[in-house]
Design a protein around this motif. Structure first.
Motif, PDB file in Angstrom:
ATOM      1  N   THR A 177     -32.646 134.500  47.996  1.00  0.00           N
ATOM      2  CA  THR A 177     -33.819 133.645  48.104  1.00  0.00           C
ATOM      3  C   THR A 177     -33.575 132.287  47.452  1.00  0.00           C
ATOM      4  N   SER A 178     -32.732 132.239  46.416  1.00  0.00           N
ATOM      5  CA  SER A 178     -32.390 130.954  45.798  1.00  0.00           C
ATOM      6  C   SER A 178     -31.722 130.034  46.807  1.00  0.00           C
ATOM      7  N   ARG A 179     -30.855 130.606  47.621  1.00  0.00           N
ATOM      8  CA  ARG A 179     -30.188 129.813  48.660  1.00  0.00           C
ATOM      9  C   ARG A 179     -31.212 129.361  49.709  1.00  0.00           C
ATOM     10  N   LEU A 180     -32.125 130.257  50.070  1.00  0.00           N
ATOM     11  CA  LEU A 180     -33.153 129.916  51.051  1.00  0.00           C
ATOM     12  C   LEU A 180     -34.086 128.816  50.514  1.00  0.00           C
ATOM     13  N   LEU A 181     -34.444 128.930  49.227  1.00  0.00           N
ATOM     14  CA  LEU A 181     -35.287 127.901  48.623  1.00  0.00           C
ATOM     15  C   LEU A 181     -34.612 126.539  48.684  1.00  0.00           C
ATOM     16  N   LEU A 182     -33.327 126.505  48.332  1.00  0.00           N
ATOM     17  CA  LEU A 182     -32.587 125.249  48.372  1.00  0.00           C
ATOM     18  C   LEU A 182     -32.525 124.705  49.793  1.00  0.00           C
ATOM     19  N   ASN A 183     -32.301 125.599  50.741  1.00  0.00           N
ATOM     20  CA  ASN A 183     -32.243 125.194  52.147  1.00  0.00           C
ATOM     21  C   ASN A 183     -33.567 124.536  52.574  1.00  0.00           C
ATOM     22  N   ASN A 184     -34.693 125.153  52.178  1.00  0.00           N
ATOM     23  CA  ASN A 184     -36.009 124.615  52.548  1.00  0.00           C
ATOM     24  C   ASN A 184     -36.298 123.285  51.858  1.00  0.00           C
ATOM     25  N   LEU A 185     -35.872 123.156  50.601  1.00  0.00           N
ATOM     26  CA  LEU A 185     -36.079 121.909  49.870  1.00  0.00           C
ATOM     27  C   LEU A 185     -35.281 120.768  50.500  1.00  0.00           C
ATOM     28  N   LEU A 186     -34.043 121.065  50.869  1.00  0.00           N
ATOM     29  CA  LEU A 186     -33.199 120.040  51.495  1.00  0.00           C
ATOM     30  C   LEU A 186     -33.732 119.651  52.869  1.00  0.00           C
ATOM     31  N   TYR A 187     -34.280 120.657  53.576  1.00  0.00           N
ATOM     32  CA  TYR A 187     -34.802 120.411  54.924  1.00  0.00           C
ATOM     33  C   TYR A 187     -35.933 119.383  54.897  1.00  0.00           C
ATOM     34  N   LYS A 188     -36.719 119.389  53.811  1.00  0.00           N
ATOM     35  CA  LYS A 188     -37.803 118.411  53.672  1.00  0.00           C
ATOM     36  C   LYS A 188     -37.267 116.984  53.595  1.00  0.00           C
ATOM     37  N   HIS A 189     -36.011 116.875  53.172  1.00  0.00           N
ATOM     38  CA  HIS A 189     -35.366 115.557  53.071  1.00  0.00           C
ATOM     39  C   HIS A 189     -34.389 115.328  54.232  1.00  0.00           C
ATOM     40  N   LEU A 190     -34.567 116.160  55.279  1.00  0.00           N
ATOM     41  CA  LEU A 190     -33.749 116.038  56.500  1.00  0.00           C
ATOM     42  C   LEU A 190     -32.262 116.256  56.225  1.00  0.00           C
ATOM     43  N   ILE A 191     -31.978 117.157  55.289  1.00  0.00           N
ATOM     44  CA  ILE A 191     -30.589 117.486  54.955  1.00  0.00           C
ATOM     45  C   ILE A 191     -30.322 118.936  55.347  1.00  0.00           C
ATOM     46  N   ASP A 192     -29.245 119.159  56.078  1.00  0.00           N
ATOM     47  CA  ASP A 192     -28.818 120.509  56.447  1.00  0.00           C
ATOM     48  C   ASP A 192     -27.906 121.038  55.345  1.00  0.00           C
ATOM     49  N   ILE A 193     -28.221 122.216  54.823  1.00  0.00           N
ATOM     50  CA  ILE A 193     -27.440 122.773  53.710  1.00  0.00           C
ATOM     51  C   ILE A 193     -25.958 122.931  54.083  1.00  0.00           C
ATOM     52  N   ASP A 194     -25.686 123.152  55.360  1.00  0.00           N
ATOM     53  CA  ASP A 194     -24.297 123.310  55.804  1.00  0.00           C
ATOM     54  C   ASP A 194     -23.518 122.002  55.734  1.00  0.00           C
ATOM     55  N   ASP A 195     -24.221 120.893  55.567  1.00  0.00           N
ATOM     56  CA  ASP A 195     -23.540 119.598  55.446  1.00  0.00           C
ATOM     57  C   ASP A 195     -23.111 119.298  54.014  1.00  0.00           C
ATOM     58  N   LEU A 196     -23.531 120.171  53.075  1.00  0.00           N
ATOM     59  CA  LEU A 196     -23.115 119.989  51.682  1.00  0.00           C
ATOM     60  C   LEU A 196     -21.650 120.391  51.514  1.00  0.00           C
ATOM     61  N   ASN A 197     -21.070 119.963  50.419  1.00  0.00           N
ATOM     62  CA  ASN A 197     -19.671 120.285  50.110  1.00  0.00           C
ATOM     63  C   ASN A 197     -19.637 121.599  49.322  1.00  0.00           C
ATOM     64  N   ILE A 198     -19.764 122.732  50.022  1.00  0.00           N
ATOM     65  CA  ILE A 198     -19.858 124.054  49.378  1.00  0.00           C
ATOM     66  C   ILE A 198     -18.456 124.634  49.188  1.00  0.00           C
ATOM     67  N   LEU A 199     -18.067 124.808  47.923  1.00  0.00           N
ATOM     68  CA  LEU A 199     -16.752 125.370  47.617  1.00  0.00           C
ATOM     69  C   LEU A 199     -16.721 126.868  47.845  1.00  0.00           C
ATOM     70  N   LEU A 200     -17.749 127.563  47.334  1.00  0.00           N
ATOM     71  CA  LEU A 200     -17.822 129.022  47.468  1.00  0.00           C
ATOM     72  C   LEU A 200     -19.235 129.499  47.199  1.00  0.00           C
ATOM     73  N   SER A 201     -19.483 130.760  47.548  1.00  0.00           N
ATOM     74  CA  SER A 201     -20.777 131.394  47.304  1.00  0.00           C
ATOM     75  C   SER A 201     -20.552 132.639  46.453  1.00  0.00           C
ATOM     76  N   SER A 202     -21.537 132.995  45.631  1.00  0.00           N
ATOM     77  CA  SER A 202     -21.425 134.175  44.776  1.00  0.00           C
ATOM     78  C   SER A 202     -22.796 134.813  44.599  1.00  0.00           C
ATOM     79  N   ASN A 203     -22.809 136.130  44.477  1.00  0.00           N
ATOM     80  CA  ASN A 203     -24.074 136.833  44.233  1.00  0.00           C
ATOM     81  C   ASN A 203     -24.336 137.020  42.741  1.00  0.00           C
ATOM     82  N   SER A 204     -23.475 136.421  41.907  1.00  0.00           N
ATOM     83  CA  SER A 204     -23.601 136.584  40.461  1.00  0.00           C
ATOM     84  C   SER A 204     -23.917 135.254  39.782  1.00  0.00           C
TER      85      SER A 204
END
Length: 297
Positions: free
Chosen positions: A195-222
């Motif tokens: 849900t943290s990832r989803l929240l960030l996605n929704n916040l960025l969407y309000k600013h017309l930013i696609d989360i996939d356009d960020l420079n994401i090095l890696l993802s972790s569940n911890s």
């Protein structure tokens, strides 16, 4: 003495038939006969005489049959008494999202236990999507989730406000950035179904930013793994403020503000709609939404 064998013998005598008893006990006739034979071997005597008319007790069989009723009744009473003890136990099962479950709730549960000493508490920690799945599957009756739930059959009550915070390592040279500058930062984010990832996605969407356009090095569940990587200067991360407050106080992480970026959200108590709480679940609901809850972070 094997009580299963004794029960099979007792039912066989009552039914006066191997075949009828086997059907009642959900056994095959050879299987039932084997159990009676095993009982006879245990007591060292023949207990039944089998014939076309049914079964007939031997003298030893009559003795065993007379005591069997008492022994089986005693076994049943023991099981009932144990079930009554189990029913009388008050075990409160809570399934929480990681942010609250790992960093805030333990202190609160300790306070709850000091007040309500007769309630045992079982706490499990998952991401929010798993918490909701467990609620819907009736694996638990009380969940704590990040953000509200949009499901019609899940009710929620807000219990704590928080915000997603961008953090870097302690040697980060800047204190604030713009959203345009965010695009180039190397980021370590929570897993995609969190849900943290989803929240960030929704916040960025309000600013017309696609989360996939960020420079994401890696993802972790911890969250701990993410904080460790960031503290060693391996990247930047968005984490709930309650997760990083101690790290900020110790100087292990550095908070970075983003201009015109409102990242506020709430944690919610979640439960199935129309579910009727037990007395101690209702007590916990009242406690966790009150000033007594003693959240520590």
């Amino acid at each position: 003495m094997n009580l299963d064998y004794l029960r099979s013998f007792y039912i066989t005598v009552q039914c006066n038939s191997i075949s009828k008893a086997a059907k009642e006990l959900h056994l095959t006739q050879p299987g039932l006969s084997m159990q009676i034979q095993n009982l006879e071997d245990e007591v060292g005597a023949t207990l039944l005489i089998r014939s076309n008319k049914g079964v007939e007790l031997t003298e030893e069989g009559r003795v065993v049959f007379e005591h069997a009723a008492t022994m089986l009744s005693l076994e049943n009473n023991i099981k009932k008494s144990l079930k009554n003890i189990e029913k009388s136990k008050k075990t409160l099962s809570i399934v929480s999202c990681k942010s609250l479950g790992e960093y805030v709730l333990p202190c609160s549960i300790y306070t709850f236990k000091e007040i309500y000493t007769d309630v045992d508490v079982k706490l499990e920690v998952y991401n929010t999507s798993t918490v909701i799945k467990k609620l819907l599957a009736h694996d638990t009756n009380i969940g704590i989730i990040t953000g509200p739930s949009e499901l019609e059959n899940i009710s929620t009550t807000p219990i704590l406000a928080d915000k997603l915070v961008l953090v870097g390592g302690p040697d980060t040279e800047f204190d604030s950035i713009t959203l345009d500058e965010l695009m180039s930062l190397p980021l370590i984010l929570r897993e995609e179904d969190s849900t943290s990832r989803l929240l960030l996605n929704n916040l960025l969407y309000k600013h017309l930013i696609d989360i996939d356009d960020l420079n994401i090095l890696l993802s972790s569940n911890s969250p701990e793994s993410i904080k460790s990587s960031v503290s060693f200067g391996r990247g930047f991360a968005f984490l709930p403020e309650i997760v990083i407050k101690r790290d900020l106080r110790r100087g292990d992480l550095k908070k970075i503000s983003i201009k015109d970026f409102d990242s506020a959200f709430n944690y919610h108590l979640a439960y199935r709609k129309n579910y009727e709480f037990t007395s101690y679940e209702a007590v916990f609901k009242k406690f966790i939404t009150s000033s007594k809850r003693c959240f520590c972070y």
